[in-house]
Design a protein around this motif. Structure first.
Motif, PDB file in Angstrom:
ATOM      1  N   CYS A1320      49.280   6.585 -64.001  1.00 11.57           N
ATOM      2  CA  CYS A1320      47.943   6.855 -64.542  1.00 11.57           C
ATOM      3  C   CYS A1320      47.105   5.584 -64.735  1.00 11.57           C
ATOM      4  O   CYS A1320      45.946   5.653 -65.157  1.00 11.57           O
ATOM      5  CB  CYS A1320      48.057   7.583 -65.892  1.00 11.57           C
ATOM      6  SG  CYS A1320      48.887   9.162 -65.726  1.00 11.57           S
ATOM      7  N   ILE A1325      45.643   3.717 -59.440  1.00 18.39           N
ATOM      8  CA  ILE A1325      44.835   4.770 -58.801  1.00 18.39           C
ATOM      9  C   ILE A1325      43.847   4.138 -57.820  1.00 18.39           C
ATOM     10  O   ILE A1325      43.724   4.566 -56.658  1.00 18.39           O
ATOM     11  CB  ILE A1325      44.088   5.586 -59.883  1.00 18.39           C
ATOM     12  CG1 ILE A1325      45.120   6.355 -60.737  1.00 18.39           C
ATOM     13  CG2 ILE A1325      43.085   6.530 -59.255  1.00 18.39           C
ATOM     14  CD1 ILE A1325      44.557   6.943 -62.000  1.00 18.39           C
ATOM     15  N   VAL A1370      47.935  13.757 -61.051  1.00 21.79           N
ATOM     16  CA  VAL A1370      46.944  12.667 -61.170  1.00 21.79           C
ATOM     17  C   VAL A1370      45.896  12.805 -60.064  1.00 21.79           C
ATOM     18  O   VAL A1370      44.688  12.636 -60.272  1.00 21.79           O
ATOM     19  CB  VAL A1370      47.647  11.292 -61.089  1.00 21.79           C
ATOM     20  CG1 VAL A1370      46.622  10.164 -61.169  1.00 21.79           C
ATOM     21  CG2 VAL A1370      48.672  11.144 -62.198  1.00 21.79           C
ATOM     22  N   GLN A1373      43.527  15.543 -60.829  1.00 19.00           N
ATOM     23  CA  GLN A1373      42.641  15.121 -61.929  1.00 19.00           C
ATOM     24  C   GLN A1373      41.475  14.273 -61.408  1.00 19.00           C
ATOM     25  O   GLN A1373      40.367  14.337 -61.907  1.00 19.00           O
ATOM     26  CB  GLN A1373      43.476  14.326 -62.950  1.00 19.00           C
ATOM     27  CG  GLN A1373      42.771  14.088 -64.261  1.00 19.00           C
ATOM     28  CD  GLN A1373      43.668  13.304 -65.229  1.00 19.00           C
ATOM     29  OE1 GLN A1373      44.858  13.217 -65.017  1.00 19.00           O
ATOM     30  NE2 GLN A1373      43.067  12.745 -66.243  1.00 19.00           N
ATOM     31  N   HIS A1374      41.759  13.458 -60.379  1.00 16.64           N
ATOM     32  CA  HIS A1374      40.729  12.563 -59.836  1.00 16.64           C
ATOM     33  C   HIS A1374      40.229  13.036 -58.472  1.00 16.64           C
ATOM     34  O   HIS A1374      39.774  12.236 -57.652  1.00 16.64           O
ATOM     35  CB  HIS A1374      41.269  11.134 -59.703  1.00 16.64           C
ATOM     36  CG  HIS A1374      41.616  10.499 -61.010  1.00 16.64           C
ATOM     37  ND1 HIS A1374      42.816  10.710 -61.635  1.00 16.64           N
ATOM     38  CD2 HIS A1374      40.905   9.668 -61.827  1.00 16.64           C
ATOM     39  CE1 HIS A1374      42.858  10.037 -62.771  1.00 16.64           C
ATOM     40  NE2 HIS A1374      41.697   9.383 -62.914  1.00 16.64           N
TER      41      HIS A1374
END
Length: 1652
Positions: A1320, A1325, A1370, A1373-1374
Motif C-alpha cells: 500500500c 504503487i 490495491v 482501489q486505485h
C-alpha cells in the motif's frame, strides 16, 4: 463326601448291618454267643436309626453295645472273623462314633491279640486309625496303645518291626499335635495355675491340661528309656534301643520347639533330663583318644559308638538351634564338646560328623551373633565363637600336617607333590627354575606334598550333611579323601558370607534410619542403638585371626580357579567389613594377605613385610591353648603366565607371575574400586602392590595417565603368555576405572588416596636418584588420573597434588620430571577448561589458584620443563585467552620470564605466545596489563639469543610508520622459492618465498595498527591530524584488500571490520578506582575474520540478522559532547563507506575480454567478508544513506554474486545440488538487503522511496533461477544439471558458475514477504512494482516444466497467488488512477503462459505428480473466479475477453497422445476442465449484473457457453458415427452428459424469462461433488459421492437476438444425437429436448389500441 452327610450315615448303617449279618453267618455253627450278639446288634442299630434324627451322636452314645459283637468276634481268634471285625471297628472309628469307654474296650481287645501274636499289621493300622481320627483316648489307655506299638517294634518279623517303628513315630507326633491344638483352643484364656509344691515332675503334671499331660508323660518316659531307666507312664515296655529313642527325642524337639519354649514343665524336662542325658552319653567320645593304649589308663575307655554319637550330635544341633535362649550354659558345654571333637586325636568319622555339625552352625549368622553376645562378650566366660572359628581353621591346618587314615593317600605322597586318591590324581615334575608344570584333573588343595581333593558337599549357604544322615549305619563309615576338608572349606566360606551379609544389612538399615532422621530433624544428631556396633566389632575381632590363618593357607594351597576366587572373595568381604567398622588392624591384615598373594613368592616388598611381621605377633588360640600358625609356603605348583623384571632389587633377578597372582591382582583391583571409601591408610599397601605388578607386567603410562602395554627398557624383555597378553588391556582398563571411581570417594578417603600416591611417588623418586634406570611412573600417572576426574572439588586436593608434582619437575631423572611436567600442565589445562560452579570468570581466587603452579614452573632450571610450560601457555591462550581476566598478569609473567642463558628454541616459543597475546587479546585484557605487555615485549627486545625476535618485538611496540615500507616490500618481493640452505632449516610451503614472508609481515603490521585505532581512538583524536591518519589507514586497507595475495586481502578486511566496531571506550582520565571496570568489550556484530591458513576457522555468516538486532538494541556510549565531535565522527564513517565502495567496485568488476586468462578473480571467502562488512558500516551512516548510495550498493551486490569460483575450490564451497543451501556469500547479500529494508521500515517516511529499488534488486536475483548472470565474457560451466539432479564432477572449464536456484528462490520468498508489508506504500504503487513482479514471474511460469528446477515454477505460481491476493485489492482501489492499466495485459499473458504452457511434462512424471500439478492450475482458475471476475466494474473489457477465451479453451478436454489408455482418464486435466466450465456457467447466470460492465460479462459468458456446447455436441455426433460399435471414452460421455444437463437448465430458464417484470428464478442443477467427474447419480458405471444441490440465483436480462439464434441453432445438433448408443446420454438428451416444444408454437399477436 463328609462322614456326617445323610448319604454317608445311610451308607454306614447299611455297612454295619451287612458286617453284623456276615459275622452272624460266620459264627453260626462254632460260636453261637457271637451269632446272637450280632443279631442283637442289628436290632439295636435299627432301633437307633428309627428313634433318632441325629444318628451319629446316638451311635456314639451306644457305641459300647454296638462294638460288643465285633469285640466278641475278635475273641474267637479265628483269622477270618478277626479280620472282618477289625475292619468293621475301623469303619466305626473313621466316622468318629466311638466313645471313650468303647475305645478302652477296643485297646484291651487289641492288647490280647498282640499278646497272642495275631494280625499284627492290622493291629497297628487299627491303633493308628483310632488315635488319628479321635481324641477320646487319653491317659492309661493312650499309654497302653503306645506300648502296644513299641512291643510290636521289637518282634522278630522285619516288616512288622519297620511298620511299628513308623507307627510309633506317627503316634508320638499325634500326641504332640493334640497338645498344640489344645493350646490353640485355650489361647487367650488366662488360667490361674495351682501353686507348685516342690520341684518334682510328678506334682508339676497336675498343672497341665489333658493332652499336654499325655505329651509330658510320653517325653519324660522317652528320656527314661534312652537313659536305660524304667518308664513312669509307658507301663508294659519290655525292650527299647537308645538309637530309636534318640531319633524320637530329636524329631519331637525339632518339630515342636514351641511346646518346650511356652510351657515351664517342658522347659524343666529339657534342662533336667535331656541335657544331662546328652552329656552323659557323650562321655565315651570325650575320653577316647585315637592311638592311645588302654594299658596306660587304670580302666579301659569305652570306644565311641558311631550310631549313638551321630544321633547325639543331631540332637545337639537341634537343641542349639531352637533352645539356645533357654539353655545358655548347657549350649556352652555342647559347643565346647563340638570343638573338642574336631581334635586330630579323635576318630576320622567323629571329626567328619563334628565338622558337619559345625557347618550347620556356620550357616546361621544370627545364632553365631548370639554366641558372641552370650559367651565372648561376657567376662570370665569361654570365648565360644572365637574357639569355633579357630577350631575350624586349626582343623584345616591339621589336615595338611597329620597323615591320617581318612586321608590315606596323603601319607604316601612323595615330596615332589604327586598323590593319587579315589577321586583325583596329581602329577607334577619340577621344571626349569623351580617352576613346575602341573596337570591336575580335579579341584584340589596341594601343600608341601600333601594333596587333598576338593568335593562339592552342599550348595552355597546350606549345610547338607552326609554322615549325620546315615541313620541306617551301625559301623563307622569310611570317610572319602578330601571330604572333611571340603566341608570345613564350605563352612569357612559360609561363615564369612553369613557374618558379612548380616552386618552389612544392619549397617545399611542403620544408614537409612540416620538419613530419615536427618530429613525429619536436621538439627538433631542421630545416635545408633547402644551396643549394636560393639557386637559387630567383637564378632570380627573374635574371628579374624583364625579366618585369616585358614584362608591364607587355603589360598596358597588352592589349585582350582573357582576355589581361589571364593577364598579371595571371602578375604575381600572381610577387609571391606573391617574397613566399614573402623577396625584397622584386621582390615590391613586381610589386605596384606591379598597383596602378598598377588606378588611372586618371597618378593621383597618392605610395606608388606613389616605388616606381616606385626601380624605374626597376634595371639591365635583355641580354648586357651595357643595354636601354631602354618605360614604359606608359596611353593604350590601353578601355571606361570609372565616373567618380568622386579621393580626393587630381588635376590632371584627375574621374577615370575602365575595365573593365581593375576587372579589375586584382579581381586585387589576390585577391592580398591568397590571399597575405596573404607581403605584409609591401606591405600599405601594396595597401591604399592599394584605398582610392582604393573612394573613386572611392563605397563607404561600414556596420555591422561592410563597405563598401556610397553616394552621393557633394560634387561631381558618381559615374557608374557598369550593368556596374559589378552588380559593386559582389561587390567589396564580396570586400573583406569579404579582411579576414575575416586570421584565417588568422600573428601577424607580422597586425601588418603592422594597421600598414598604421593608416598609411592617419593619412593620412586628416591630409587631414581643417581641412576639412569627407567623409573616407575605409576604414582605420577595415577595422580594425574585422580586429579582429572575430581575437577569438581579440585580446590581440596590442588595444593598437595601440585606441590608434589612441582617437586617431581625438579628431579634429575629426565623421564621422571618429563612426566611430572606432563601431569602438572595437563591438570592446569583441564582445570581451566572445566565448567566450574560458579564459573572461573566469577571466581578469581580459584583461577589464580589453578594458574599459580604454572608460574612456579618458571623457577625450575631444566630447559625441557620450561619448554613444556611455554607450550602449555600457548595452548591455554588458544583455548582460554578470551576468559583469562585477572589471570593475565600471571600468564604474562610466565611469558616474560626469559633469560639470555636460555636457548633459542625456548625464546622462540615464548615469543610465539607474546605474538598471540598482542594480535588477538590486547582489547580483551584489563587496561593495567598493557604496561606488563610492553615490559614483556621490551624484555624480548633486550635478549641477544635471537636477533629476528628482538627486532620483531620492537615492531610490536611501534608499527604505524612501517606500513608504507612493508606494503612496498611485499608488492615488489621476489616470488622465487627459497631453497633450504644446507638442509638444516625446513621452511613451510606457506612461507617459502620472500613474497609470502613479506605478506605475513604486512598482515601483522596492518592488524596491529588497526587494533590500536580500535582500542584508543579517542586518545588519538586529541593528537590532531587524526582524520588524515584515518584516511591513510583506510588507503592501506583498500590497497591490501585489492592485493592478489589471499591472506593479505582477507586480513585487510578483518582489520576493516575491526575498526568499524569502535564505540566510545573509557578514557584514560577515568581509569582511577577499579582497573577491571575498564574492561568494556565493544559489542561484537559479527565474528572477527581470520586469515586463511592452517588452523584458522572459516568465516561465519550465520544468524547475522539476530546479532544486528542485538546490536541495534544496545545502548552505545555517547561520544564526547559537542557537535564538532559528532560531525567529525560522521566524516570518518563516510570516508570508510567510500573506501568500501571503491574496494567493492574494483574487486567485483568483470574482466573486459573473453581471452583474459590471467585476470584476477576474487575468492568467495573474500567477497563474503566484503559484503559482511556492510551491515556494520551501515549502522554508522544510515542517517544520511541516499538512493544514490543504494544504487551503488546494488551494483556491488549484483557483481559479487555473479563472480564464478575456481573449479579447484568448488567442492569445498558449493553444496551438493540436492541440498537447497545458500552459500555464505549469498546469505551475506540477502542479509545486507534485509538490514536495509528493516532500517527503511522503522525510519522516516522519506526513506520509503527506496522500496522500489530494493524490489528491483530482488527481482534481478529472482531472474537468476532461469537465466544465471554472466560475469563479463568469461566462459563458465554450471556445476549441476538441475533438471535431472546430476552432478558434473569434472567440468573442463577453469571457472565454475554457482547454482543460483536456491538463492533466486530465497530472494523470491523475501520479495513476497516484503510486498506483503509494503503493497500500500505510495512509492510501491507509483513505481508499478506489482507489474514488475508479474512480468518477472512470467519467465518461470511460462517455462514451467522447462525450468532448471521444478521447485522454481511451483514457488513462482504460489508467490504469484500470494502477491495477487494482496495486490489486486490495491489495484481495484486505485483503478481510476490508471497506475495499474498496463498491469492487466501482463497478468492475462502470465495466466495464459502458465495454464497453456508450451513445455511438455517430463515422460517420467508420475500420475500423482500430474494430479498435484493440475491442482495448482485449478487454484489459478479459482483465483480468477473469486478475485477477478466478481469485480467486473474495475476490470478492462479486453482483459475479460482474454479470460473468457482462456476459460473456454480450458473447458475443452485435451489429452496428450503419449498417454496410455489407462492414464487417459487421469491425465485429461479433467478437474481443470470442469472448473473452467463451471466458472463459465456461474458467470452466465450472474445475479450481480448491476452495471453495464457486469452485464457484459454475463452476456459474454452465456455466448461462450452456448458456443462451447455446440462444439461439444458436434464433436460427439461425429465421433459416435465413426466409432461404430466401439463405446466412446468415458470422459467424452461424461462431458456430453454434463453439457446436455447445462442446456436443459438453460432452456428451462429462458422459457421462464419475463423481461418486463425482471423476476428472479432459481436454477437447481444437480451436480456431483466428486472432482473427477460430472456424471449424475443414475449413471451406473461410475461410483459417485453424494449429490449436492448447486443453486444459482440469477436475473436474466432481455435476451438479445444473437443469443436466441445460438439457442435455436442447438436444436438440429441435438436431434442428430438421437442415434447415440449410450443409455445415459439418451436420458440426458430427453431432458434437453423437452423444453424446445415451447419454442415451436407460433408467436401470439397482441393488439393494443389498434396497433399490433
Amino acid at each position: 463326601m463328609s462322614t456326617s452327610s445323610p448319604e454317608a450315615v445311610k451308607k454306614l448303617l447299611e455297612n454295619m448291618q451287612t458286617d453284623l449279618r456276615s459275622l452272624s453267618m460266620e459264627c453260626k455253627k462254632k460260636f453261637p454267643p457271637v451269632k446272637e450278639a450280632a443279631e442283637s446288634g442289628i436290632v439295636k442299630i435299627k432301633t437307633i436309626a428309627a428313634r433318632n434324627t441325629d444318628i451319629l451322636p446316638a451311635l456314639k452314645e451306644n457305641s459300647s453295645e454296638v462294638v460288643q459283637p465285633f469285640l466278641m468276634g475278635c475273641g474267637t481268634k479265628e483269622p477270618k472273623i478277626t479280620q472282618l471285625c477289625l475292619a468293621a471297628i475301623q469303619r466305626l472309628m473313621s466316622h468318629e462314633v466311638v466313645s471313650e469307654a468303647a475305645a478302652g474296650n477296643i485297646i484291651n481287645m487289641l492288647w490280647q491279640l498282640m499278646e497272642n501274636g495275631l494280625e499284627e499289621l492290622k493291629l497297628l493300622q487299627t491303633v493308628l486309625v483310632l488315635l488319628t481320627t479321635n481324641t477320646v483316648v487319653h491317659d492309661e489307655v493312650l499309654s497302653k496303645a503306645i506300648v502296644l506299638c513299641f512291643r510290636l517294634h521289637f518282634t522278630k518279623d522285619n516288616i512288622t518291626n519297620n511298620t511299628a517303628a513308623a507307627t510309633v513315630r506317627q503316634v508320638v507326633t499325634v500326641v504332640f499335635e493334640r497338645m498344640v491344638s489344645e493350646d490353640e483352643r485355650f489361647k487367650g484364656i488366662v488360667e490361674q495355675p495351682p501353686p507348685v509344691q516342690g520341684n518334682t515332675n510328678r506334682r508339676s503334671v497336675t498343672t497341665l491340661r489333658p493332652s499336654a499331660k499325655d505329651a509330658y508323660m510320653l517325653f519324660q518316659d522317652l528320656c527314661q528309656l534312652v537313659n536305660a531307666d524304667a518308664p513312669y507312664w509307658l507301663v508294659g515296655m519290655t525292650e527299647m534301643t537308645r538309637t530309636f529313642g534318640l531319633e524320637l527325642l530329636e524329631s519331637v524337639l525339632n518339630d515342636f520347639p514351641g511346646v518346650f519354649l511356652q510351657h515351664q514343665e517342658f522347659s524343666f524336662l529339657l534342662k533336667e533330663r535331656v541335657c544331662p542325658l546328652v552329656i552323659k552319653l557323650f562321655s565315651p567320645n570325650i575320653k577316647f583318644r585315637q592311638g592311645s593304649s588302654s594299658a596306660a589308663s587304670p580302666a579301659p575307655v569305652e570306644k565311641p559308638y558311631f550310631p549313638i554319637c551321630m544321633r547325639l550330635l543331631r540332637v545337639v544341633s537341634v537343641l542349639i538351634k531352637h533352645f539356645y535362649s533357654l539353655l545358655v550354659t548347657e549350649c556352652e558345654i555342647f559347643l565346647s564338646l563340638l570343638v573338642k571333637f574336631l581334635d586330630g586325636e579323635k576318630p576320622q568319622w567323629l571329626r567328619a560328623v563334628a565338622v558337619e555339625s559345625v557347618h550347620r552352625l556356620c550357616v546361621q549368622p544370627h545364632l553365631l551373633r548370639s554366641f558372641c553376645q552370650s559367651y565372648d562378650m561376657k567376662q570370665h566366660s569361654t570365648k565360644v565363637f572365637r574357639d569355633i572359628v579357630n577350631a575350624l581353621g586349626s582343623f584345616i591346618q591339621s589336615l595338611f600336617i597329620v597323615p591320617n587314615v581318612g586321608n590315606a593317600s596323603a601319607v604316601n605322597a612323595p615330596a615332589g607333590g604327586s598323590a593319587s586318591g579315589p577321586q583325583g590324581t596329581a602329577q607334577s615334575g619340577a621344571g626349569p627354575g623351580g617352576i613346575s608344570g602341573t596337570l591336575i584333573t580335579q579341584a584340589a588343595f596341594e601343600y608341601r606334598g600333601i594333596w587333598i581333593p576338593l568335593m562339592t558337599v552342599s550348595a552355597q549357604g546350606s549345610a547338607k550333611a552326609t554322615y549325620l544322615e546315615m541313620l541306617d549305619k551301625v559301623e563307622p563309615p569310611s570317610i572319602p579323601e578330601g571330604y572333611a576338608m571340603s566341608v570345613a572349606f564350605s563352612a569357612l566360606l559360609d561363615l564369612v558370607r553369613g557374618i558379612t551379609t548380616m552386618i552389612e544389612k544392619e549397617l545399611a538399615l542403620e544408614e537409612e534410619a540416620a538419613a530419615e532422621s536427618r530429613e525429619a530433624q536436621p538439627d538433631h544428631k542421630w545416635e545408633p542403638p547402644p551396643g549394636t556396633h560393639l557386637v559387630w566389632e567383637e564378632m570380627v575381632s573374635a574371628c579374624w585371626c583364625g579366618l585369616l590363618a585358614a584362608l591364607s593357607l587355603l589360598l596358597d594351597a588352592s589349585t582350582d580357579e573357582t576355589a581361589t576366587e571364593n577364598i579371595l572373595k571371602a578375604e575381600l568381604t572381610m577387609a571391606s567389613l573391617c574397613g566399614r567398622l573402623g577396625l584397622v588392624t584386621p582390615r590391613d591384615a586381610f589386605i596384606t594377605a591379598i597383596c602378598k598373594a598377588s606378588l611372586p613368592p618371597h618378593y621383597a616388598l618392605t610395606v608388606l613385610s613389616s605388616n606381616a611381621a606385626n601380624l605374626s605377633s597376634k595371639a591365635y588360640s583355641i580354648q586357651g591353648q595357643s595354636v601354631q600358625i602354618i605360614s604359606p609356603s608359596s611353593e604350590s605348583h601353578q601355571q606361570v603366565v609372565a616373567v618380568g623384571q622386579p621393580l626393587s632389587a630381588q635376590p632371584q633377578g627375574t621374577v615370575v607371575l602365575t595365573a593365581k597372582n593375576i587372579q589375586c591382582m584382579r581381586t585387589l583391583l576390585n577391592l580398591a574400586h568397590c571399597h575405596g571409601a573404607v581403605l584409609g591408610s591401606s591405600w599405601q599397601l594396595v597401591l604399592a602392590t599394584l605398582q610392582h605388578l604393573v612394573w613386572i607386567l611392563g605397563l607404561k603410562p600414556s596420555v591422561g595417565g592410563a597405563l598401556k602395554p610397553g616394552r621393557a627398557v633394560e634387561g631381558p624383555s618381559t615374557v608374557l603368555t598369550t593368556a596374559v597378553m589378552t588380559d593386559l588391556p582389561i587390567i589396564s582398563n580396570i586400573l583406569s576405572r579404579l582411579f576414575e571411581s575416586s570421584q565417588y570417594l568422600d573428601d577424607v578417603s580422597l586425601h588418603h588416596l592422594i597421600n598414598a600416591l604421593c608416598s609411592l611417588s617419593l619412593e620412586a623418586m628416591e630409587m631414581a636418584y643417581g641412576t639412569n634406570k627407567e623409573p616407575s611412573l605409576f604414582a605420577i600417572a595415577k595422580l594425574l588420573e585422580t586429579g582429572l576426574v575430581n575437577m569438581d572439588r579440585i580446590e581440596i586436593l590442588w595444593r598437595p597434588l601440585t606441590g608434589h608434582l612441582l617437586e617431581v619437575c625438579q628431579h634429575p631423572n629426565s623421564r621422571m620430571r618429563e612426566w611430572g611436567a606432563e601431569a602438572l600442565t595437563a591438570l592446569i589445562k583441564a582445570g581451566l577448561d572445566y565448567k566450574h560452579e560458579p564459573p572461573l570468570s566469577q571466581n578469581q581466587r580459584l583461577q589464580l589458584l589453578l594458574l599459580n603452579p604454572l608460574k612456579e614452573l618458571s623457577n625450575v632450571l631444566h630447559a625441557d620443563i620450561r619448554q613444556k610450560q611455554l607450550e602449555s601457555v600457548l595452548q591455554i591462550l588458544q583455548s582460554q585467552g578470551d576468559s583469562l581476566g585477572p589471570g593475565w598478569p600471571l600468564v604474562l609473567g610466565v611469558i616474560g620470564a626469559i633469560r639470555n642463558d636460555q636457548g633459542e628454541t625456548l625464546i622462540r616459543t615464548a615469543f610465539q605466545c607474546l605474538q598471540l597475546v598482542v594480535t588477538d587479546f590486547l582489547p580483551t585484557m584489563p587496561c593495567m596489563c598493557l604496561q606488563i605487555v610492553v615490559d614483556v615485549a621490551g624484555s624480548f627486545g633486550l635478549q641477544n639469543q635471537e636477533l629476528n625476535i628482538s627486532l620483531t618485538s620492537i615492531g610490536l611496540l611501534v608499527l604505524f610508520h612501517l606500513l608504507d615500507c612493508v606494503r612496498t616490500s611485499s608488492t615488489t618481493a621476489d616470488k622465487e622459492k627459497i631453497e633450504s640452505g644446507g638442509g638444516n632449516i625446513l621452511i613451510h610451503h606457506s612461507r617459502d618465498t620472500a613474497e609470502k614472508q613479506w605478506a605475513e609481515t604486512w598482515v601483522l603490521t596492518l592488524a596491529g595498527v588497526a587494533r590500536i585505532f580500535n582500542t584508543r581512538r579517542y586518545l588519538l583524536q586529541k593528537l590532531g591530524d587524526f582524520f588524515k591518519a584515518w584516511e591513510v589507514l583506510l588507503t592501506h586497507i583498500q590497497s591490501a584488500s585489492l592485493s592478489k595475495n589471499n591472506e593479505v586481502s582477507l586480513a585487510a578486511l578483518k582489520s576493516f571490520q575491526e575498526i568499524l566496531q569502535i564505540v566510545t571506550p573509557v578514557r584514560d582520565s577515568d581509569k582511577a578506582g577499579d582497573a577491571f571496570a575498564a574492561m568494556g568489550v565493544p559489542p561484537v556484530l559479527i565474528d572477527p575474520l581470520s586469515a586463511s591458513g592452517p588452523g584458522r576457522p572459516l568465516v561465519r555468516s550465520d544468524s547475522l540478522v539476530e546479532r544486528l538486532t542485538c546490536y541495534n538494541g544496545a545502548e552505545l556510549q555517547a561520544p564526547p559532547p559537542g557537535e564538532e565531535s559528532a560531525l567529525e565522527d560522521l566524516a570518518l564513517w563516510w570516508s570508510a563507506w567510500n573506501t568500501w565502495y571503491r574496494t567493492g567496485t574494483d574487486s567485483t568488476r568483470p574482466p573486459s575480454g573473453q581471452t583474459e586468462k590471467l585476470s584476477f578473480i576474487p575468492s568467495q571467502p573474500f567477497l563474503t567478508a566484503l559484503i559482511q562488512i556492510f551491515p556494520a558500516l551501515y549502522q554508522h551512516i544510515k542517517a544520511n544513506f541516499s538512493m544514490e548510495d543504494l544504487k551503488k550498493l546494488g551494483v556491488i551486490l549484483h557483481g559479487a554474486v555473479s563472480v564464478p569460483i575456481s573449479s579447484d575450490a568448488s567442492p569445498f564451497i558449493l553444496p551438493s545440488y540436492t541440498e537447497a543451501v545458500l552459500t555464505s556469500l549469498q546469505e551475506a547479500v540477502l542479509t545486507a538487503l534485509d538490514v536495509l529494508q528493516k532500517a527503511i521500515c522503522v525510519g522516516p517516511e522519506n526513506l520509503q522511496i527506496m522500496y522500489p529499488a530494493i524490489f528491483e534488486q530482488l527481482l534481478l536475483f529472482v531472474e537468476f533461477s532461469c537465466k544465471p548472470p554472466q560475469y563479463g565474457r568469461m566462459e563458465t560451466k554450471h556445476v549441476a544439471n538441475a533438471k535431472y539432479n546430476q552432478i558434473q564432477l569434472f567440468a573442463p572449464a577453469e571457472w565454475v558458475a554457482l547454482n543460483y536456484v536456491p538463492f533466486a528462490e530465497r530472494s523470491l520468498e523475501v520479495l513476497v514477504e516484503l510486498y506483503h508489508k509494503t503493497a500500500c506504500h505510495k512509492a510501491v504503487i507509483n513505481e508499478k512494482v506489482l507489474q514488475s513482479i508479474i512480468k518477472t514471474l512470467r519467465m518461470p511460469l511460462g517455462l514451467k516444466y522447462a525450468c532448471p528446477s521444478e521447485s522454481t515454477w511451483k514457488l513462482a505460481v504460489s508467490s504469484l497467488l500470494k502477491v495477487l491476493s494482496i495486490g489486486l485489492p490495491v489495484a481495484r482501489q486505485h483503478s481510476s488512477s490508471g497506475k495499474f492499466d498496463t498491469m492487466w495485459p501482463e497478468l492475462a499473458n502470465a495466466f495464459k503462459d502458465f495454464l497453456f504452457t508450451k513445455s511438455s511434462s517430463p515422460d517420467n512424471l508420475s500420475i500423482q505428480e500430474f494430479q498435484k500439478n493440475e491442482a495448482i492450475d485449478v487454484e489459478v482458475v479459482q483465483l480468477i473466479s473469486t478475485e477477478i471476475l466478481p469485480f467486473a466494474n474495475f476490470i478492462p473489457k479486453d482483459f475479460v475477453g482474454q479470460i473468457m477465451a482462456m476459460l473456454n479453451k480450458g473447458s475443452i478436454h485435451s489429452q496428450s497422445p503419449s498417454f496410455t489408455e489407462a492414464e487417459i482418464d487421469v491425465r485429461m486435466r479433467e478437474e481443470f476442465s470442469k472448473v473452467c466450465f463451471e466458472t463459465l456457467l456461474q458467470f452466465s447466470f450472474s445475479n450481480k449484473a448491476s452495471t453495464p460492465q457486469e452485464g457484459f460479462i454475463s452476456r459474454m459468458a452465456l455466448s461462450v457457453l452456448l458456443k462451447r456446447s455446440q462444439d461439444v455436441l458436434q464433436r460427439y455426433v461425429e465421433d459416435e458415427r465413426l466409432s461404430g460399435r466401439c463405446p466412446l471414452p468415458r470422459q467424452q460421455v461424461t462431458e456430453i452428459i454434463f453439457v446436455l444437463k447445462a442446456i436443459s437448465t438453460l432452456m428451462d430458464s429462458l422459457k421462464k424469462t419475463q423481461p418486463e417484470n425482471g423476476l428472479y428464478h432459481t436454477l437447481n442443477m444437480k451436480s456431483p461433488t466428486m472432482p473427477a467427474s460430472f456424471i449424475p447419480l443414475h449413471v451406473p458405471r461410475v461410483q459417485l459421492g453424494p449429490i449436492c444441490q448447486m443453486t444459482f440465483k440469477f436475473q436474466l436480462q432481455s435476451v438479445d437476438d444473437n443469443t436466441w439464434a445460438q439457442v435455436i441453432a442447438l436444436y438440429p445438433t441435438l436431434v442428430e444425437c438421437i442415434t447415440c448408443s449410450s443409455s445415459d446420454v439418451s436420458s440426458a438428451l430427453k431432458e434437453a429436448l423437452g423444453p424446445f416444444k415451447d419454442f415451436m408454437q407460433p408467436p401470439i399477436s397482441r393488439f393494443h389500441n389498434g396497433d399490433s
